[in-house]
Design an enzyme around this catalytic site. Structure first.
Site, PDB file in Angstrom:
ATOM      1  N   ASN A   7       3.709   0.086   4.970  1.00  0.00           N
ATOM      2  CA  ASN A   7       2.858   1.253   5.189  1.00  0.00           C
ATOM      3  C   ASN A   7       3.767   2.346   5.757  1.00  0.00           C
ATOM      4  O   ASN A   7       4.147   2.298   6.926  1.00  0.00           O
ATOM      5  CB  ASN A   7       1.749   0.873   6.188  1.00  0.00           C
ATOM      6  CG  ASN A   7       0.796   2.018   6.450  1.00  0.00           C
ATOM      7  OD1 ASN A   7       1.009   3.133   5.966  1.00  0.00           O
ATOM      8  ND2 ASN A   7      -0.228   1.752   7.229  1.00  0.00           N
ATOM      9  N   ARG A  91       1.024   0.418   0.760  1.00  0.00           N
ATOM     10  CA  ARG A  91      -0.209   1.162   0.982  1.00  0.00           C
ATOM     11  C   ARG A  91       0.053   2.603   0.532  1.00  0.00           C
ATOM     12  O   ARG A  91       0.966   3.259   1.047  1.00  0.00           O
ATOM     13  CB  ARG A  91      -0.562   1.147   2.465  1.00  0.00           C
ATOM     14  CG  ARG A  91      -1.774   1.994   2.738  1.00  0.00           C
ATOM     15  CD  ARG A  91      -2.020   2.153   4.207  1.00  0.00           C
ATOM     16  NE  ARG A  91      -3.233   2.927   4.385  1.00  0.00           N
ATOM     17  CZ  ARG A  91      -3.464   3.678   5.440  1.00  0.00           C
ATOM     18  NH1 ARG A  91      -2.572   3.775   6.404  1.00  0.00           N
ATOM     19  NH2 ARG A  91      -4.588   4.336   5.540  1.00  0.00           N
ATOM     20  N   HIS A 180      -9.486   4.344   3.711  1.00  0.00           N
ATOM     21  CA  HIS A 180      -9.685   3.040   4.369  1.00  0.00           C
ATOM     22  C   HIS A 180     -10.322   2.020   3.423  1.00  0.00           C
ATOM     23  O   HIS A 180     -10.974   1.075   3.868  1.00  0.00           O
ATOM     24  CB  HIS A 180     -10.604   3.154   5.602  1.00  0.00           C
ATOM     25  CG  HIS A 180     -10.035   3.911   6.749  1.00  0.00           C
ATOM     26  ND1 HIS A 180     -10.795   4.723   7.543  1.00  0.00           N
ATOM     27  CD2 HIS A 180      -8.776   3.970   7.247  1.00  0.00           C
ATOM     28  CE1 HIS A 180     -10.047   5.267   8.484  1.00  0.00           C
ATOM     29  NE2 HIS A 180      -8.812   4.825   8.319  1.00  0.00           N
ATOM     30  N   HIS A 208     -15.358   1.453  10.078  1.00  0.00           N
ATOM     31  CA  HIS A 208     -13.943   1.256  10.410  1.00  0.00           C
ATOM     32  C   HIS A 208     -13.594   2.281  11.489  1.00  0.00           C
ATOM     33  O   HIS A 208     -13.468   3.479  11.213  1.00  0.00           O
ATOM     34  CB  HIS A 208     -13.069   1.462   9.159  1.00  0.00           C
ATOM     35  CG  HIS A 208     -11.605   1.366   9.446  1.00  0.00           C
ATOM     36  ND1 HIS A 208     -10.828   0.276   9.089  1.00  0.00           N
ATOM     37  CD2 HIS A 208     -10.763   2.219  10.077  1.00  0.00           C
ATOM     38  CE1 HIS A 208      -9.585   0.473   9.489  1.00  0.00           C
ATOM     39  NE2 HIS A 208      -9.514   1.651  10.099  1.00  0.00           N
ATOM     40  N   GLY A 210     -10.847   3.120  13.905  1.00  0.00           N
ATOM     41  CA  GLY A 210      -9.494   3.051  14.468  1.00  0.00           C
ATOM     42  C   GLY A 210      -9.159   4.421  15.033  1.00  0.00           C
ATOM     43  O   GLY A 210     -10.059   5.139  15.483  1.00  0.00           O
ATOM     44  N   ASN A 211      -7.871   4.799  14.987  1.00  0.00           N
ATOM     45  CA  ASN A 211      -7.551   6.191  15.352  1.00  0.00           C
ATOM     46  C   ASN A 211      -8.217   7.132  14.373  1.00  0.00           C
ATOM     47  O   ASN A 211      -8.831   8.116  14.755  1.00  0.00           O
ATOM     48  CB  ASN A 211      -6.033   6.401  15.335  1.00  0.00           C
ATOM     49  CG  ASN A 211      -5.392   5.786  16.556  1.00  0.00           C
ATOM     50  OD1 ASN A 211      -5.892   5.961  17.658  1.00  0.00           O
ATOM     51  ND2 ASN A 211      -4.317   5.043  16.362  1.00  0.00           N
ATOM     52  N   ARG A 241      -9.150  13.959  15.138  1.00  0.00           N
ATOM     53  CA  ARG A 241      -9.720  14.761  14.042  1.00  0.00           C
ATOM     54  C   ARG A 241     -11.177  15.113  14.336  1.00  0.00           C
ATOM     55  O   ARG A 241     -11.916  14.294  14.884  1.00  0.00           O
ATOM     56  CB  ARG A 241      -9.657  13.999  12.719  1.00  0.00           C
ATOM     57  CG  ARG A 241      -8.268  13.696  12.236  1.00  0.00           C
ATOM     58  CD  ARG A 241      -8.315  13.183  10.794  1.00  0.00           C
ATOM     59  NE  ARG A 241      -7.041  12.609  10.404  1.00  0.00           N
ATOM     60  CZ  ARG A 241      -6.888  11.340  10.001  1.00  0.00           C
ATOM     61  NH1 ARG A 241      -7.919  10.523   9.911  1.00  0.00           N
ATOM     62  NH2 ARG A 241      -5.685  10.905   9.668  1.00  0.00           N
ATOM     63  N   ASP A 283      -7.458   8.064  22.892  1.00  0.00           N
ATOM     64  CA  ASP A 283      -7.600   6.608  22.919  1.00  0.00           C
ATOM     65  C   ASP A 283      -8.947   6.229  23.538  1.00  0.00           C
ATOM     66  O   ASP A 283      -9.230   6.615  24.677  1.00  0.00           O
ATOM     67  CB  ASP A 283      -6.436   6.023  23.735  1.00  0.00           C
ATOM     68  CG  ASP A 283      -6.382   4.508  23.626  1.00  0.00           C
ATOM     69  OD1 ASP A 283      -7.421   3.850  23.854  1.00  0.00           O
ATOM     70  OD2 ASP A 283      -5.303   3.995  23.304  1.00  0.00           O
ATOM     71  N   GLU A 333     -13.655  -3.418  16.805  1.00  0.00           N
ATOM     72  CA  GLU A 333     -13.440  -4.830  17.128  1.00  0.00           C
ATOM     73  C   GLU A 333     -13.458  -5.091  18.631  1.00  0.00           C
ATOM     74  O   GLU A 333     -13.723  -6.215  19.066  1.00  0.00           O
ATOM     75  CB  GLU A 333     -12.076  -5.293  16.569  1.00  0.00           C
ATOM     76  CG  GLU A 333     -12.037  -5.371  15.064  1.00  0.00           C
ATOM     77  CD  GLU A 333     -10.618  -5.463  14.509  1.00  0.00           C
ATOM     78  OE1 GLU A 333      -9.710  -5.956  15.218  1.00  0.00           O
ATOM     79  OE2 GLU A 333     -10.409  -5.017  13.363  1.00  0.00           O
ATOM     80  N   ASN A 334     -13.151  -4.045  19.414  1.00  0.00           N
ATOM     81  CA  ASN A 334     -12.928  -4.280  20.851  1.00  0.00           C
ATOM     82  C   ASN A 334     -13.896  -3.608  21.799  1.00  0.00           C
ATOM     83  O   ASN A 334     -14.037  -4.052  22.942  1.00  0.00           O
ATOM     84  CB  ASN A 334     -11.515  -3.820  21.226  1.00  0.00           C
ATOM     85  CG  ASN A 334     -10.449  -4.629  20.511  1.00  0.00           C
ATOM     86  OD1 ASN A 334     -10.362  -5.832  20.715  1.00  0.00           O
ATOM     87  ND2 ASN A 334      -9.682  -3.983  19.663  1.00  0.00           N
ATOM     88  N   GLU A 384      -6.024  -5.245   6.486  1.00  0.00           N
ATOM     89  CA  GLU A 384      -5.677  -4.453   5.302  1.00  0.00           C
ATOM     90  C   GLU A 384      -4.421  -4.990   4.616  1.00  0.00           C
ATOM     91  O   GLU A 384      -4.312  -4.955   3.398  1.00  0.00           O
ATOM     92  CB  GLU A 384      -5.464  -2.984   5.709  1.00  0.00           C
ATOM     93  CG  GLU A 384      -6.756  -2.339   6.179  1.00  0.00           C
ATOM     94  CD  GLU A 384      -6.540  -1.054   6.972  1.00  0.00           C
ATOM     95  OE1 GLU A 384      -6.218  -1.156   8.169  1.00  0.00           O
ATOM     96  OE2 GLU A 384      -6.706   0.034   6.403  1.00  0.00           O
TER      97      GLU A 384
HETATM   98  P1  ADP Z   1      -5.041   2.678  13.548  1.00  0.00           P
HETATM   99  O1  ADP Z   1      -5.997   3.638  12.918  1.00  0.00           O
HETATM  100  O2  ADP Z   1      -3.840   3.342  14.127  1.00  0.00           O
HETATM  101  O3  ADP Z   1      -4.745   1.451  12.720  1.00  0.00           O
HETATM  102  P2  ADP Z   1      -6.402   0.839  15.315  1.00  0.00           P
HETATM  103  O4  ADP Z   1      -7.343   0.214  14.359  1.00  0.00           O
HETATM  104  O5  ADP Z   1      -5.309   0.003  15.876  1.00  0.00           O
HETATM  105  O6  ADP Z   1      -5.846   2.213  14.807  1.00  0.00           O
HETATM  106  O7  ADP Z   1      -7.289   1.399  16.516  1.00  0.00           O
HETATM  107  C1  ADP Z   1      -6.675   2.106  17.543  1.00  0.00           C
HETATM  108  C2  ADP Z   1      -7.708   2.529  18.531  1.00  0.00           C
HETATM  109  O8  ADP Z   1      -8.479   1.393  18.954  1.00  0.00           O
HETATM  110  C3  ADP Z   1      -7.063   3.052  19.797  1.00  0.00           C
HETATM  111  O9  ADP Z   1      -6.915   4.429  19.741  1.00  0.00           O
HETATM  112  C4  ADP Z   1      -8.051   2.676  20.856  1.00  0.00           C
HETATM  113  O10 ADP Z   1      -8.842   3.827  21.091  1.00  0.00           O
HETATM  114  C5  ADP Z   1      -8.951   1.642  20.246  1.00  0.00           C
HETATM  115  N1  ADP Z   1      -8.995   0.411  21.030  1.00  0.00           N
HETATM  116  C6  ADP Z   1      -8.144  -0.626  21.029  1.00  0.00           C
HETATM  117  N2  ADP Z   1      -8.517  -1.572  21.932  1.00  0.00           N
HETATM  118  C7  ADP Z   1      -9.651  -1.093  22.510  1.00  0.00           C
HETATM  119  C8  ADP Z   1     -10.537  -1.565  23.534  1.00  0.00           C
HETATM  120  N3  ADP Z   1     -10.336  -2.740  24.123  1.00  0.00           N
HETATM  121  N4  ADP Z   1     -11.588  -0.789  23.852  1.00  0.00           N
HETATM  122  C9  ADP Z   1     -11.791   0.395  23.261  1.00  0.00           C
HETATM  123  N5  ADP Z   1     -11.004   0.901  22.321  1.00  0.00           N
HETATM  124  C10 ADP Z   1      -9.946   0.174  21.941  1.00  0.00           C
END
Ligand code: ADP
Length: 402
Positions: A7, A91, A180, A208, A210-211, A241, A283, A333-334, A384
């Site tokens: 990637n 990717r 995505h 999905h 993520g960032n 964004r 974050d 996920e988190n 992915e």
């Molecule tokens: P990318 O788009 O870079 O692949 P990821 O899927 O790794 O991103 O997601 C990154 C984001 O996940 C981080 O910016 C953070 O905000 C969030 N994140 C990771 N762990 C946690 C957590 N325990 N609680 C809340 N947000 C989390």
């Protein structure tokens, strides 16, 4: 097969060497700060500790050479020789309307890939750089492009056409493409497996987060709508964004602040979203931690979840119902907090999560709904790279059989 999944970004190369038989990532890592001072490679074999090395890595070719050197090194390696790599899966962010599925890269195809740079100037040039680097470093090894847009190619015209003169679709290809795709595809397939039902029978909304963040309506295994559009800027609020907004706003700000096109692009892509509203961070962990003492961090969290909630309900409407809601990627996920705030007040449509299960589900597959919920809410870690590796294997094997 052993597939190297790459990637490539403007200054980074993320990689995994995946054994498709065991579905194990034998090693994974990243080269960061390519072409800048302080380039660094982080490499983690699956059975040994992570190692970090600083080096002068001026371009993507040198970056790929470093990756190969570490994959084959005596101390940190997981293979003896680069010939053990059966194929490389890349990717590629934008496949335009040309690429509805993954393809094996040929010299003729490189020119079509280059013609798509116009559609994704922030991403595709770096993906192409990675492909060229592998052609030099791993000559003769098959390479496959897997597109972020491909899973969304069956979105109907009424969902992909924008309300601007139709001629711009014809002239410049301006339409919703969606991104995505590999993630939405992977987690919707896993959701069907978890529910023990054929995906062809299911209406699934996949988030999905993520960032970058996007949401998709997956009906019968097909993406029928998704929130990212012509570019990854549209839709949900993201780390940096803006997501959806009145398009006249940017014209107004450009005029008032005398911004150039480039500055406006940076404003919307890099300084908006969670960081823009909160002034704290992009974050979600830091937003969550700050939310109880900083009103703008709380506001950013509320905007994020409110918009997500609206999209979930609208995608249920788009599909005429919903059987499952899936949360994936870093936040999905988190963050039990984001999931709880988002699902609050969605009981009317059958979404009801169990707060204890929700708190437990951190980075693992789990059904977090209450037992009698009519819609199953699932946490599904995305993968992915595995989708890219499997597609690469499939294409290479199909060609060999011919
Ligand atoms: P990318 O788009 O870079 O692949 P990821 O899927 O790794 O991103 O997601 C990154 C984001 O996940 C981080 O910016 C953070 O905000 C969030 N994140 C990771 N762990 C946690 C957590 N325990 N609680 C809340 N947000 C989390």
């Amino acid at each position: 097969m052993k597939i190297l999944v790459l990637n490539c970004g403007s200054s980074s190369v993320k990689y995994q060497l995946i054994d498709t038989d065991s579905q194990l990532a034998l090693a994974k890592g990243m080269v960061a700060r390519i072409g800048m001072s302080g380039s660094v490679l982080t490499h983690k074999p699956h059975d040994r500790p992570e190692t970090k090395v600083s080096a002068e890595i001026l371009d993507h070719i040198v970056a790929v050479e470093y990756v190969i050197a570490y994959l084959t090194s005596t101390n940190h390696g997981v293979i003896k020789d680069k010939k053990e790599i059966d194929a490389v899966g890349h990717r590629v962010v934008h496949g335009g309307e040309e690429f509805k599925e993954s393809i094996e890269i040929t010299p003729e195809l490189m020119s079509t890939l280059r013609s798509l740079i116009d559609l994704a100037p922030l991403h595709n040039p770096h993906n192409i750089r990675g492909i060229t680097a592998c052609q030099k470093t791993l000559p003769g090894i098959p390479q496959v492009a897997v597109f972020d847009t491909a899973f969304h190619h069956q979105i109907p015209p009424y969902a992909y056409i924008y309300g601007i003169p139709y001629v711009f679709y014809k002239r410049y290809g301006i339409r919703r493409y969606g991104f995505h795709g590999t993630s939405h595809q992977f987690v919707s397939d896993r959701a069907a497996d978890m529910l023990g039902r054929p995906i062809t029978d299911l209406k699934i909304v996949t988030c999905h987060l993520g960032n970058g963040a996007s949401i998709s309506a997956v009906k019968g295994g097909v993406s029928v709508d998704t929130s990212m559009g012509f570019t990854p800027l549209e839709g949900l609020l993201m780390g940096t964004r803006s997501g959806d907004m009145d398009p006249a706003i940017i014209l107004h700000i450009m005029a008032r602040e005398e911004l150039t096109l480039h500055e406006s692009n940076t404003l919307l892509n890099k300084h908006s979203g969670l960081i823009g509203i909160s002034g704290v961070s992009s974050d979600m962990r830091e937003i969550s931690n700050a939310a109880h003492k900083n009103s703008n961090a709380k506001l950013a969290l509320d905007v994020y979840c409110y918009r997500l909630k609206k999209y979930i309900a609208s995608y249920a409407a788009a599909m005429g119902g919903i059987d499952a809601l899936v949360f994936t990627a870093g936040v999905g996920e988190n963050s039990s907090e984001v999931r709880a705030l988002t699902c609050e007040n969605l009981e009317f449509m059958g979404i009801k999560i169990d707060s204890k299960k929700n708190m437990t589900a951190v980075g693992m597959e789990m059904d977090i709904s209450v037992d009698d919920a009519t819609v199953r809410t699932l946490v599904v870690p995305t993968n992915e790279e595995l989708v890219i590796a499997r597609d690469t294997q499939r294409l290479v094997e199909t060609r060999k059989k011919k």
